[in-house]
Design an enzyme around this catalytic site. Structure first.
Site, mmCIF file in Angstrom:
data_model
loop_
_atom_site.group_PDB
_atom_site.id
_atom_site.type_symbol
_atom_site.label_atom_id
_atom_site.label_comp_id
_atom_site.label_asym_id
_atom_site.label_seq_id
_atom_site.Cartn_x
_atom_site.Cartn_y
_atom_site.Cartn_z
ATOM 1 N N GLU A 262 0.734 -1.178 0.214
ATOM 2 C CA GLU A 262 0.272 0.033 -0.092
ATOM 3 C C GLU A 262 0.728 1.233 0.033
ATOM 4 O O GLU A 262 1.362 1.539 1.119
ATOM 5 C CB GLU A 262 -1.056 -0.042 1.301
ATOM 6 C CG GLU A 262 -1.642 -1.407 1.141
ATOM 7 C CD GLU A 262 -2.991 -1.385 0.174
ATOM 8 O OE1 GLU A 262 -2.949 -0.307 -0.644
ATOM 9 O OE2 GLU A 262 -3.602 -2.266 0.028
ATOM 10 N N CYS A 296 -3.101 8.519 2.317
ATOM 11 C CA CYS A 296 -2.725 7.942 0.958
ATOM 12 C C CYS A 296 -3.847 8.218 -0.041
ATOM 13 O O CYS A 296 -3.572 8.250 -1.108
ATOM 14 C CB CYS A 296 -2.315 6.726 1.136
ATOM 15 S SG CYS A 296 -3.481 5.626 1.856
#
Length: 511
Positions: A262, A296
């Site tokens: 990720e 993110c």
């Protein structure tokens, strides 16, 4: 504040090594956890040495041999109780997350709620570790596939979601029969220690083997590349920058290990002429400014049709002016924008502003340090609106700070191309009431991101969906949907219940 630490069983000096209920002596250097709110020390964590890590890894390997044989619904019951323990400590843990990381208290509470939600989800998943059955081409043969526990799962988490990402991975891994070794961010070790303390009673009451839920707080110079190179760990889930992910995944791949990555995001929202602008503006402001741009999934690019561009910019300026009146201590209830996590993060913010101006961009609002009362220390900045073009080098990068680049487009095809024309591919969104536009955006020629939304923003993903992205984002998936399969070993089985031995594809081999 000290009462919060007391209730979470955090001392002035804490070991960073735990195998579930037992805190082992940590023999490494001290890591002083300092709040980005005011640069004040919260507490100290003594970090692990390689010898300390080895003790944990051995205990994890022993625990896996026991835990994998516990029926999955029983593992799910342990997770259910962990969820209850988190519910009982939601306010305190959310407060500590805000205090140590800098996100506003409401977001700290929201992060703990994510942990609770994934526990609930994982409890149900513990009864749904399903394979498939299929018809064999051979007479009196049966075929099916099934999923078995994988082993030790290595977990490396980032500062911006210091506890939720642990839960996304650990709760699913646990119901799948795995054990976890967690290496938290060095910026937020106390939140990790608090989690271990919260779950400790649950593990003790249920006789969970020591070594199922492990914590190793360690400096990357001590436990870094060698951690992901450990052949005893078949799967790593890593949250971090693209550069770090590329390096670590190469090490894992060299030994044919598995990884869930990720990594970076450079998320765009397209606003079309038919969009509900009130919805779009609210969503974009939260996406760009929430967590001070340190998600993110933060909105970093706004792609606006030329016919409504000026209108959208003016509405955003008004919204940003309002938000900028609420910059400050994230523990105060009226604050909307807290600090960046470190001085380096502030420098990155200011560097990006200078670069976009050099490359031809125009700052429309903000982009400056916040005028703090304590001028000797200030991690606070004024969120920036910047008119830019998608091809600018700095726009192609992810800056982990509240900068929103605004870009014009003429046609929906051009907007989608702009959306996709960055190295990253995590989250994306479009605001439109035109069905043709929304369906095109979600089609095979539309957004190339792992997450694509219509009439909601890029951030705030629900735990029920698979979370992750494509390209430089890493391609991993965690949390919901069928992400549980990443944490298991897949096996295909064929059973012959005849006295003959026919070969597949009709082959004959007589002797």
């Amino acid at each position: 504040m000290n009462e919060v630490l007391k209730r979470l069983n955090i001392d002035k000096v804490n070991s960073g090594v735990c195998t579930g209920t037992r805190w082992l002596p940590a023999n490494g250097k001290e890591n002083v956890s300092v709040s980005p709110i005011d640069n004040e020390e919260i507490a100290v964590v003594r970090t692990a040495t390689l010898k300390d890590y080895e003790s944990v890894a051995q205990k994890a390997g022993e625990a896996f041999k026991i835990w994998r044989e516990v029926p999955a619904p029983q593992r799910g019951e342990v997770v259910r109780q962990i969820g209850e323990a988190l519910r009982n400590n939601k306010q305190d843990l959310g407060y500590l997350v805000s205090w140590e990381m800098g996100k506003i208290y409401q977001e700290g509470l929201g992060e703990v709620q994510e942990m609770i939600d994934i526990c609930d989800y994982a409890v149900g998943q513990s009864r749904l570790l399903n394979g498939f059955t299929m018809h064999s081409e051979r007479k009196k043969h049966r075929m099916y596939d099934q999923y078995h526990p994988l082993g030790i799962v290595g977990l490396i988490t980032s500062f911006n979601f210091p506890v939720a990402v642990w839960a996304w991975n650990s709760m699913i891994a646990a119901v799948c029969g795995n054990v976890v070794i967690w290496k938290p961010s060095s910026k937020t070790p106390l939140a990790a220690i608090a989690v271990q303390n919260i779950i400790s009673d649950v593990l003790h009451k249920n006789d969970v083997p020591e070594g199922v839920f492990n914590l190793v707080a360690a400096q990357s110079s001590v436990l870094g590349d060698n951690f992901v190179g450990d052949k005893r760990i078949p799967l790593f889930s890593i949250t971090g920058s693209t550069a770090v992910g590329k390096r670590l995944s190469a090490i894992i791949g060299a030994r044919l290990g598995k990884s869930i990555l990720e990594l970076g995001g450079n998320n765009a929202v397209i606003v079309t002429p038919s969009a509900n602008l009130e919805m779009a503006i609210k969503s974009v402001v939260f996406g760009a400014v929430g967590t001070a741009g340190q998600r993110c999934t933060s909105t970093r690019r706004l792609i606006v049709h030329e016919s409504i561009y000026d209108q959208v910019v003016e509405k955003l300026k008004i919204a940003y002016e309002s938000v900028s009146q609420k910059i400050g201590n994230p523990l105060h209830k009226d604050t909307l924008v807290g600090p960046l996590v470190s001085e380096n993060a502030v420098e990155d913010f200011l560097h990006a502003i200078k670069q976009v101006q050099k490359q031809g961009g125009e700052v429309l609002y903000g982009g400056t340090p916040y005028d703090c009362e304590n001028r000797s220390f200030c991690h606070y900045v004024v969120p920036a609106l910047v008119e830019a073009e998608n091809h600018y080098e700095i726009v192609q990068e992810e800056t982990f700070a509240p900068i929103l680049y605004i870009i014009k487009y003429k046609t929906i095809e051009e907007a989608i191309a702009l959306n996709n024309d960055v190295p990253q591919g995590l989250s994306s969104a479009i605001f439109t009431q035109n069905m043709l536009e929304s369906e095109l955006y979600l089609s095979e020629t539309g957004s190339d991101c792992g997450i694509a939304n219509v009439n909601i923003g890029t951030s705030g993903a629900e735990i029920g969906g698979a979370f992750g992205g494509e390209k430089d984002t890493g391609g991993g998936r965690e949390s919901g949907s069928d992400s549980w399969k990443y944490y298991m070993r897949r096996q295909t089985n064929t059973i012959n219940y005849s006295t003959d031995l026919p070969l597949a594809q009709g082959l004959r081999f007589g002797f």
